[in-house]
Write a protein that holds these residues in place. Sequence first.
Motif, PDB file in Angstrom:
ATOM      1  N   VAL A   1       0.747  -1.426  -0.028  1.00  0.00           N
ATOM      2  CA  VAL A   1       0.220   0.003   0.049  1.00  0.00           C
ATOM      3  C   VAL A   1       0.801   1.461   0.016  1.00  0.00           C
ATOM      4  O   VAL A   1       0.408   2.310  -0.564  1.00  0.00           O
ATOM      5  CB  VAL A   1      -1.018  -0.015   1.074  1.00  0.00           C
ATOM      6  CG1 VAL A   1      -2.264  -0.959   0.921  1.00  0.00           C
ATOM      7  CG2 VAL A   1      -0.312  -0.411   2.379  1.00  0.00           C
TER       8      VAL A   1
ATOM      9  N   PHE B   1       0.199   3.826  -3.181  1.00  0.00           N
ATOM     10  CA  PHE B   1      -0.397   5.253  -2.963  1.00  0.00           C
ATOM     11  C   PHE B   1       0.534   6.142  -2.679  1.00  0.00           C
ATOM     12  O   PHE B   1       0.462   7.535  -2.519  1.00  0.00           O
ATOM     13  CB  PHE B   1      -1.181   5.012  -1.671  1.00  0.00           C
ATOM     14  CG  PHE B   1      -2.444   4.085  -2.145  1.00  0.00           C
ATOM     15  CD1 PHE B   1      -3.256   4.249  -2.935  1.00  0.00           C
ATOM     16  CD2 PHE B   1      -2.527   2.924  -1.254  1.00  0.00           C
ATOM     17  CE1 PHE B   1      -4.333   3.437  -3.343  1.00  0.00           C
ATOM     18  CE2 PHE B   1      -3.577   2.041  -1.525  1.00  0.00           C
ATOM     19  CZ  PHE B   1      -4.443   2.122  -2.486  1.00  0.00           C
TER      20      PHE B   1
ATOM     21  N   SER C   1      -5.943  -0.739  -5.823  1.00  0.00           N
ATOM     22  CA  SER C   1      -5.680   0.516  -5.585  1.00  0.00           C
ATOM     23  C   SER C   1      -6.368   1.770  -6.251  1.00  0.00           C
ATOM     24  O   SER C   1      -6.640   2.663  -5.683  1.00  0.00           O
ATOM     25  CB  SER C   1      -4.154   0.685  -5.837  1.00  0.00           C
ATOM     26  OG  SER C   1      -3.651   0.462  -7.200  1.00  0.00           O
TER      27      SER C   1
ATOM     28  N   LYS D   1      -8.200   4.790  -4.245  1.00  0.00           N
ATOM     29  CA  LYS D   1      -7.571   6.241  -4.274  1.00  0.00           C
ATOM     30  C   LYS D   1      -8.561   7.328  -4.025  1.00  0.00           C
ATOM     31  O   LYS D   1      -8.315   8.134  -3.412  1.00  0.00           O
ATOM     32  CB  LYS D   1      -7.029   6.470  -5.712  1.00  0.00           C
ATOM     33  CG  LYS D   1      -5.463   5.928  -5.823  1.00  0.00           C
ATOM     34  CD  LYS D   1      -5.093   6.034  -7.106  1.00  0.00           C
ATOM     35  CE  LYS D   1      -3.617   5.559  -7.098  1.00  0.00           C
ATOM     36  NZ  LYS D   1      -2.866   5.560  -8.468  1.00  0.00           N
TER      37      LYS D   1
END
Length: 219
Positions: free
Chosen positions: A69, A73, A212, A216
């Motif tokens: 993660v 991100f 992901s 977002k």
Amino acid sequence: MKLFIAISVLLNIAYIYKLSKDYYITYKKRIASEHVTYLYNRQTIYKVLPINKNDIVFIGDSHTQKFDVAEFFNKTNIKNRGIDGDVTEGVLLRLSDITKGHPAKIFLQIGINDIFQRNDLIKAIPNYKRIVRRILEDSPETKIYVESILPSKFANPDTVIRYNRAIKQISRDNGLTYIDLYDKFNSSGSLKPIYDCGDLIHLNGNGYVLWSGILKPYL
């Protein structure tokens, strides 16, 4: 003579069966012991890595643990608290290590292993309710995002769908955000091949890119 041979064959079959059974029992005990050790090891690691009020925490099982993660991100305040093989009860047992830090957000994705182990929802759904209630009580300022569990070849599709409906209702009852992953990854009750790492359970890189991308907007 034929009777003697037949008896000898039967005795050999019985002996081989006993050896196989003993080996299987020993193997299962060893695997279970190794898994308990692994869970304990991950828990001790997470205990010494503190959570603070600016953190975004991902809680879950192997799907979460394998999710890089922080890199996906590009945020240093994102913490991964997934443990391979974890179940709802396991999350309950380690939840206080997370909530005491009062993180900004929690993304919760747990339950598929409950279905693998029991193939019913008798314990999983009440446990999920307890997880949500504990977070709300211990860290009321934390925003909770409830993520559906993913399809799997080894889980009854009807059970998975019922579970996702139940946790969606839990999120509604508590004013939380529910994020549907299931429909994006589902192909007749299994993972779409394009997202399958090869074991019919876990995601490959394409799968995590999709996941992901879904998350977002909520970060």
